[in-house]
Design a protein around this motif. Structure first.
Motif, PDB file in Angstrom:
ATOM      1  N   ARG A   1       0.824  -1.204   0.000  1.00  0.00           N
ATOM      2  CA  ARG A   1       0.000   0.000   0.000  1.00  0.00           C
ATOM      3  C   ARG A   1       0.862   1.259   0.000  1.00  0.00           C
ATOM      4  NH1 ARG A   1      -3.803   1.017   4.972  1.00  0.00           N
ATOM      5  NH2 ARG A   1      -2.974  -1.032   5.275  1.00  0.00           N
TER       6      ARG A   1
ATOM      7  N   THR B   1       3.808   1.588  -1.299  1.00  0.00           N
ATOM      8  CA  THR B   1       4.356   1.748  -2.641  1.00  0.00           C
ATOM      9  C   THR B   1       3.342   2.444  -3.538  1.00  0.00           C
ATOM     10  OG1 THR B   1       5.621  -0.282  -2.369  1.00  0.00           O
ATOM     11  CG2 THR B   1       5.330   0.524  -4.602  1.00  0.00           C
ATOM     12  N   GLN B   2       2.096   2.070  -3.423  1.00  0.00           N
ATOM     13  CA  GLN B   2       1.040   2.716  -4.204  1.00  0.00           C
ATOM     14  C   GLN B   2       0.934   4.192  -3.845  1.00  0.00           C
ATOM     15  OE1 GLN B   2      -2.820   0.995  -3.671  1.00  0.00           O
ATOM     16  NE2 GLN B   2      -3.808   2.425  -5.055  1.00  0.00           N
ATOM     17  N   TYR B   3       1.008   4.540  -2.573  1.00  0.00           N
ATOM     18  CA  TYR B   3       0.968   5.943  -2.151  1.00  0.00           C
ATOM     19  C   TYR B   3       2.147   6.718  -2.737  1.00  0.00           C
ATOM     20  CZ  TYR B   3      -2.406   4.570   1.496  1.00  0.00           C
ATOM     21  OH  TYR B   3      -3.487   4.096   2.179  1.00  0.00           O
TER      22      TYR B   3
ATOM     23  N   ILE C   1       3.934   6.083  -5.425  1.00  0.00           N
ATOM     24  CA  ILE C   1       3.793   6.249  -6.872  1.00  0.00           C
ATOM     25  C   ILE C   1       2.744   7.311  -7.196  1.00  0.00           C
ATOM     26  CG2 ILE C   1       3.017   5.086  -8.978  1.00  0.00           C
ATOM     27  CD1 ILE C   1       4.395   2.572  -7.917  1.00  0.00           C
ATOM     28  N   THR C   2       1.658   7.360  -6.443  1.00  0.00           N
ATOM     29  CA  THR C   2       0.626   8.378  -6.665  1.00  0.00           C
ATOM     30  C   THR C   2       1.165   9.780  -6.409  1.00  0.00           C
ATOM     31  OG1 THR C   2      -1.107   6.812  -6.085  1.00  0.00           O
ATOM     32  CG2 THR C   2      -1.682   9.142  -5.981  1.00  0.00           C
TER      33      THR C   2
END
Length: 93
Positions: A44, A46-48, A50-51
C-alpha cells in the motif's frame, strides 16, 4: 504523425530512481545472497509513493515543448492552467 514513447520512458525511469523501495535487491559483498535493505513490507505504501510522484511529475515538473514553451504534462493536456508548486498540492491551494 510523429509519435514516440519518450515521455513514458522518462516517467518510468523517474519511478525506478526516486522510489527506493522499488529498487532491485543488492547483491552482498560476499556474494552469498541478495540484500533486501530497501524492501517494502506493505505494498500500500508503494502505491501511495507512486501516486505522489505521478501527481508531482504531471503538475509540477515542466518540460520544453516542440514550440519552445515550458509546460507540465497536465498543461499540455489542458487539465491545468498553470505550473503548480509542491506546496500548492500538499496544502490544496
Amino acid at each position: 504523425m510523429q509519435v514516440n514513447n519518450n515521455a513514458t520512458s522518462a516517467f518510468m525511469q523517474q519511478i525506478r530512481r526516486r522510489i527506493s523501495i522499488l529498487e532491485r535487491p543488492l547483491t552482498t559483498a560476499r556474494g552469498d545472497g541478495k540484500s533486501y535493505i530497501y524492501s517494502n513490507f506493505n505494498p500500500r505504501y508503494t502505491q501511495y509513493a507512486i501516486t505522489i510522484l505521478r501527481t508531482y511529475y504531471n503538475f509540477c515538473v515542466p518540460y520544453k515543448t516542440r514550440d519552445g514553451r515550458n509546460m507540465t504534462p497536465a498543461q499540455r493536456l489542458g487539465i491545468a492552467q498553470k505550473q503548480f508548486k509542491i506546496e500548492d498540492i500538499v496544502y490544496f491551494k
